[in-house]
Design a protein around this motif. Structure first.
Motif, mmCIF file in Angstrom:
data_model
loop_
_atom_site.group_PDB
_atom_site.id
_atom_site.type_symbol
_atom_site.label_atom_id
_atom_site.label_comp_id
_atom_site.label_asym_id
_atom_site.label_seq_id
_atom_site.Cartn_x
_atom_site.Cartn_y
_atom_site.Cartn_z
ATOM 1 N N PHE A 49 0.410 -3.553 -2.242
ATOM 2 C CA PHE A 49 1.479 -3.812 -1.270
ATOM 3 C C PHE A 49 1.693 -5.317 -1.102
ATOM 4 C CE2 PHE A 49 -0.097 0.322 0.853
ATOM 5 C CZ PHE A 49 0.710 1.102 0.034
ATOM 6 N N ILE A 129 7.993 -2.417 5.676
ATOM 7 C CA ILE A 129 7.274 -1.149 5.786
ATOM 8 C C ILE A 129 7.938 -0.089 4.901
ATOM 9 C CG2 ILE A 129 6.769 0.770 7.362
ATOM 10 C CD1 ILE A 129 6.270 -1.442 9.534
ATOM 11 N N MET A 132 7.249 -0.725 1.208
ATOM 12 C CA MET A 132 5.866 -0.397 0.853
ATOM 13 C C MET A 132 5.628 1.106 0.859
ATOM 14 S SD MET A 132 3.888 -3.545 2.675
ATOM 15 C CE MET A 132 4.355 -5.224 2.273
ATOM 16 N N VAL A 133 6.281 1.814 1.763
ATOM 17 C CA VAL A 133 6.212 3.277 1.742
ATOM 18 C C VAL A 133 6.806 3.794 0.435
ATOM 19 C CG1 VAL A 133 7.170 5.385 2.793
ATOM 20 C CG2 VAL A 133 6.123 3.628 4.235
ATOM 21 N N ASP A 170 -3.497 4.598 4.118
ATOM 22 C CA ASP A 170 -2.399 3.843 3.513
ATOM 23 C C ASP A 170 -1.391 3.380 4.555
ATOM 24 O OD1 ASP A 170 -3.411 3.778 0.987
ATOM 25 O OD2 ASP A 170 -2.135 5.366 0.190
ATOM 26 N N ILE A 174 -0.324 -0.413 4.948
ATOM 27 C CA ILE A 174 1.080 -0.832 4.929
ATOM 28 C C ILE A 174 1.393 -1.711 6.134
ATOM 29 C CG2 ILE A 174 3.439 0.050 5.266
ATOM 30 C CD1 ILE A 174 2.657 2.343 3.322
ATOM 31 N N SER A 178 2.504 -5.518 5.578
ATOM 32 C CA SER A 178 3.827 -5.985 6.015
ATOM 33 C C SER A 178 3.682 -7.182 6.951
ATOM 34 C CB SER A 178 4.626 -4.861 6.665
ATOM 35 O OG SER A 178 3.980 -4.389 7.826
#
Length: 188
Positions: A49, A129, A132-133, A170, A174, A178
Motif C-alpha cells: 500500500f 483508502i 488501497m482497497v 488489512d 490501509i 493512507s
C-alpha cells in the motif's frame, strides 16, 4: 555541480525502489502462521500500500518486481524467511505476484486521481483508502484464483481460509498506509 544534482534526482527513485523492496522483504519475512490456512499473517500488504501510494504506478511496481525477483532467485524474502521459485509457483504464489499488480493499481489511482490535483485533506484520505482497497481486492482476486487452481479448492472455502481472516488486519494497514502516504508524499 549541475550534472551531479540531476544525477542524484534520477537515482532517487531507484533508491526508493530498493528501499521498498527491502521493506516488503522485512514485512513478509516475519510471519505468524494460522492453523487453518497456508497463508500466514504478516505486514507485507502494508508495504505494498505504501509503495503504490508513495512511489506511484511506475516506481511502486518496479519495487515489487524487484522484491518478487529477489525471492524467485532464492533469497529468503518471503514468509518465514523462505525464498525460491517454488514459493511463487505454490498455492500462495498468486498473492505474491498480486503484490506487483496491487502496487501498480494503487500507484495509478493515486497518480491520476489524488496527487495530480489540488485536493482537500479529507478527500485525499478517502481517495487513498479507496485506491488501497482496490489494490487489496486485486491482490486477493489474483491470489485466490491462483490458490483455487493449484489446490482444487472451491470459491467459498478459499475465501474463508485465504481472504476473510485477513480483512480486519488489512483494513488497519490501509488506514495506517493512507495516513503515512498523505504525510510523507510531500517529502518525496
Amino acid at each position: 555541480m549541475q550534472t551531479s544534482t540531476k544525477s542524484n534526482i534520477r537515482t532517487f527513485p531507484i533508491i526508493l525502489c530498493a528501499l521498498f523492496a527491502a521493506l516488503t522483504a522485512v514485512c513478509s519475512a516475519i510471519s505468524i502462521p494460522i492453523p487453518f490456512t497456508p497463508i500466514p499473517i504478516n505486514l507485507a500488504t502494508l508495504s505494498i500500500f505504501l509503495a503504490g501510494g508513495l512511489l506511484g504506478a511506475k516506481w511502486g511496481t518496479i519495487s515489487q518486481v524487484v522484491y518478487v525477483l529477489l525471492g524467485a532467485i532464492g533469497l529468503p524474502v518471503f514468509h518465514n524467511f523462505t525464498g525460491g521459485f517454488g514459493i511463487i509457483a505454490g498455492p500462495t504464489g498468486g498473492y505474491i505476484v498480486g503484490y506487483i499488480a496491487a502496487a501498480f493499481l494503487i500507484g495509478y489511482l493515486t497518480d491520476k486521481f489524488i496527487f495530480s490535483k489540488d485536493n482537500k485533506t479529507s478527500a485525499i484520505y478517502v481517495k487513498l483508502i479507496l485506491s488501497m482497497v482496490a489494490g487489496g481486492i486485486l491482490c486477493y482476486t489474483l491470489g485466490t484464483i491462483w490458490f483455487m487452481k493449484l489446490t482444487g479448492t472451491s470459491l467459498i472455502p478459499a475465501l474463508l481460509s485465504c481472504v476473510i481472516p485477513f480483512l480486519p488486519g488489512d483494513l488497519i494497514k490501509i488506514l495506517i498506509a493512507s495516513f503515512l502516504t498523505k504525510r510523507l508524499k510531500n517529502f518525496l
